[in-house]
Design a protein around this motif. Structure first.
Motif, PDB file in Angstrom:
ATOM      1  N   TYR A   1      61.729  -0.038  18.279  1.00 24.24           N
ATOM      2  CA  TYR A   1      60.253   0.188  18.408  1.00 24.24           C
ATOM      3  C   TYR A   1      60.056   1.256  19.114  1.00 24.24           C
ATOM      4  N   ASN A   2      59.238   2.425  18.443  1.00 23.13           N
ATOM      5  CA  ASN A   2      58.765   3.662  19.028  1.00 23.13           C
ATOM      6  C   ASN A   2      57.310   3.810  19.012  1.00 23.13           C
ATOM      7  N   GLN A   3      56.725   3.871  20.455  1.00 23.24           N
ATOM      8  CA  GLN A   3      55.536   4.144  20.558  1.00 23.24           C
ATOM      9  C   GLN A   3      55.169   5.474  21.166  1.00 23.24           C
ATOM     10  N   LYS A   4      54.724   6.495  20.403  1.00 22.97           N
ATOM     11  CA  LYS A   4      54.556   7.881  21.241  1.00 22.97           C
ATOM     12  C   LYS A   4      53.351   8.505  20.899  1.00 22.97           C
ATOM     13  N   TYR A   5      53.057   9.159  21.965  1.00 29.64           N
ATOM     14  CA  TYR A   5      51.869  10.206  21.997  1.00 29.64           C
ATOM     15  C   TYR A   5      50.658   9.390  21.266  1.00 29.64           C
ATOM     16  N   ASN A   6      50.132   8.326  22.078  1.00 32.62           N
ATOM     17  CA  ASN A   6      48.962   7.780  21.640  1.00 32.62           C
ATOM     18  C   ASN A   6      47.957   7.767  22.858  1.00 32.62           C
ATOM     19  N   SER A   7      46.719   7.529  22.781  1.00 30.99           N
ATOM     20  CA  SER A   7      45.798   7.306  23.824  1.00 30.99           C
ATOM     21  C   SER A   7      45.285   5.746  23.787  1.00 30.99           C
ATOM     22  N   TYR A   8      45.278   5.017  24.903  1.00 26.64           N
ATOM     23  CA  TYR A   8      44.537   3.869  24.900  1.00 26.64           C
ATOM     24  C   TYR A   8      43.670   3.646  26.111  1.00 26.64           C
ATOM     25  N   SER A   9      42.807   2.733  25.820  1.00 21.67           N
ATOM     26  CA  SER A   9      41.915   2.204  27.004  1.00 21.67           C
ATOM     27  C   SER A   9      41.143   1.221  26.901  1.00 21.67           C
TER      28      SER A   9
ATOM     29  N   GLY B   1      55.348   9.340  26.261  1.00 17.29           N
ATOM     30  CA  GLY B   1      54.040  10.377  25.871  1.00 17.29           C
ATOM     31  C   GLY B   1      52.580   9.788  25.723  1.00 17.29           C
ATOM     32  N   ASN B   2      52.436   8.741  26.160  1.00 14.37           N
ATOM     33  CA  ASN B   2      51.009   7.990  26.194  1.00 14.37           C
ATOM     34  C   ASN B   2      50.243   8.178  27.192  1.00 14.37           C
ATOM     35  N   PHE B   3      48.968   8.260  27.004  1.00 13.31           N
ATOM     36  CA  PHE B   3      47.776   8.200  28.008  1.00 13.31           C
ATOM     37  C   PHE B   3      47.198   7.028  27.924  1.00 13.31           C
TER      38      PHE B   3
ATOM     39  N   ASN C   1      59.139   6.277  29.055  1.00 10.24           N
ATOM     40  CA  ASN C   1      59.281   7.727  30.119  1.00 10.24           C
ATOM     41  C   ASN C   1      58.071   8.586  29.395  1.00 10.24           C
ATOM     42  N   GLY C   2      57.717   9.538  30.331  1.00  8.99           N
ATOM     43  CA  GLY C   2      56.616  10.457  30.067  1.00  8.99           C
ATOM     44  C   GLY C   2      55.264  10.361  29.781  1.00  8.99           C
ATOM     45  N   ASN C   3      54.802   8.774  30.488  1.00 11.31           N
ATOM     46  CA  ASN C   3      53.640   8.276  30.200  1.00 11.31           C
ATOM     47  C   ASN C   3      52.504   8.676  31.233  1.00 11.31           C
ATOM     48  N   TYR C   4      51.459   8.921  30.970  1.00 15.74           N
ATOM     49  CA  TYR C   4      50.478   8.965  31.992  1.00 15.74           C
ATOM     50  C   TYR C   4      49.499   7.702  32.073  1.00 15.74           C
ATOM     51  N   ILE C   5      49.455   7.115  33.207  1.00 14.50           N
ATOM     52  CA  ILE C   5      48.902   5.814  33.255  1.00 14.50           C
ATOM     53  C   ILE C   5      47.683   5.881  34.471  1.00 14.50           C
ATOM     54  N   THR C   6      46.572   5.517  34.054  1.00 16.07           N
ATOM     55  CA  THR C   6      45.515   5.445  35.348  1.00 16.07           C
ATOM     56  C   THR C   6      44.586   4.483  35.158  1.00 16.07           C
ATOM     57  N   HIS C   7      43.995   3.786  36.262  1.00 15.53           N
ATOM     58  CA  HIS C   7      42.946   2.905  36.149  1.00 15.53           C
ATOM     59  C   HIS C   7      43.361   1.729  35.576  1.00 15.53           C
ATOM     60  N   CYS C   8      44.531   1.101  35.907  1.00 14.03           N
ATOM     61  CA  CYS C   8      44.979   0.010  35.359  1.00 14.03           C
ATOM     62  C   CYS C   8      45.117  -1.125  36.121  1.00 14.03           C
TER      63      CYS C   8
ATOM     64  N   LEU D   1      53.907   9.234  35.362  1.00 14.44           N
ATOM     65  CA  LEU D   1      52.819   9.482  36.074  1.00 14.44           C
ATOM     66  C   LEU D   1      51.781   8.361  36.226  1.00 14.44           C
ATOM     67  N   ILE D   2      51.665   7.515  37.529  1.00 17.50           N
ATOM     68  CA  ILE D   2      50.901   6.329  37.566  1.00 17.50           C
ATOM     69  C   ILE D   2      50.019   6.427  38.605  1.00 17.50           C
ATOM     70  N   GLU D   3      48.722   6.587  38.442  1.00 15.77           N
ATOM     71  CA  GLU D   3      47.586   6.704  39.581  1.00 15.77           C
ATOM     72  C   GLU D   3      46.618   5.752  39.385  1.00 15.77           C
ATOM     73  N   ASP D   4      46.147   5.304  40.572  1.00 15.58           N
ATOM     74  CA  ASP D   4      44.852   4.449  40.667  1.00 15.58           C
ATOM     75  C   ASP D   4      44.900   3.119  39.905  1.00 15.58           C
ATOM     76  N   SER D   5      46.164   2.425  40.117  1.00  9.99           N
ATOM     77  CA  SER D   5      46.235   1.185  39.555  1.00  9.99           C
ATOM     78  C   SER D   5      45.666   0.229  40.487  1.00  9.99           C
ATOM     79  N   VAL D   6      45.005  -1.272  40.152  1.00  3.83           N
ATOM     80  CA  VAL D   6      44.545  -1.824  40.894  1.00  3.83           C
ATOM     81  C   VAL D   6      45.427  -2.619  41.514  1.00  3.83           C
ATOM     82  N   SER D   7      46.748  -3.058  41.038  1.00  2.00           N
ATOM     83  CA  SER D   7      47.726  -3.652  41.798  1.00  2.00           C
ATOM     84  C   SER D   7      48.966  -2.700  41.873  1.00  2.00           C
TER      85      SER D   7
END
Length: 168
Positions: free
Chosen positions: A2-10, A31-33, A54-61, A78-84
């Motif tokens: 399974y390979n999930q790369k370079y996508n944006s989710y919200s 490489g996901n945002f 690897n290489g994911n940017y995760i915010t406000h989760c 990079l993980i920032e501003d997670s609730v938990s």
């Protein structure tokens, strides 16, 4: 594989959900945002898979990453501003290295019943709990992590120190 790369989710409960198969897989999430996922941004569950995150940017989760009964490698995220928690590993084998976890509402990294896990070279800054919390994982190993201004403290729990943990 399974390979999930370079996508944006919200705005999903689970932006990327990896579950166990009946055979061994290598799952790559790279490489996901991910912004504003409700419960958890990246969820890896199951004992038959190996996940490389690897290489994911995760915010406000909710949780940035949850590694549940999983063999996982989480590096350079990079993980920032997670609730938990920024990264939560439960009952699995995780190598967690070179991540930056900033302003999570809970612990930066939490290990629970994850005896063979290694936590190395992470930056844990201004989290609402501990920078690194280890619960019921006495064989877990940690070293060379930098922990700054975490509300509950820098490091908590019993683990095998590999040296170099800095609490500034």
């Amino acid at each position: 594989r399974y390979n999930q790369k370079y996508n944006s989710y919200s705005h999903d409960d689970y932006s990327i959900n990896i579950t166990a198969a009946f055979y061994s897989l290598t799952n790559i999430v790279s490489g996901n945002f991910i912004d504003s996922a409700g419960t958890v941004a990246i969820d890896s569950y199951g004992s038959n898979d190996h996940s490389e995150i690897n290489g994911n940017y995760i915010t406000h989760c909710g949780d940035g990453m949850r590694l549940l009964q999983s063999d996982a490698l989480a590096v350079n995220n990079l993980i920032e501003d997670s609730v938990s928690s920024g990264i939560r590993s439960v009952e699995g084998t995780a190598d967690i290295a070179y991540n930056t976890i900033v302003r999570s509402g809970g612990d930066g990294i939490e290990l629970a019943q994850s005896d063979t896990s290694r936590v190395l070279n992470n930056i844990l800054f201004e989290n609402g709990g501990f920078g690194l919390k280890v619960d019921a994982s006495p064989s877990a190993r940690a070293g060379y992590n930098d922990s700054y201004k975490n509300t509950s403290g820098k490091f908590n729990g019993a683990y095998i120190s590999l040296g170099g943990n800095r609490a500034v």
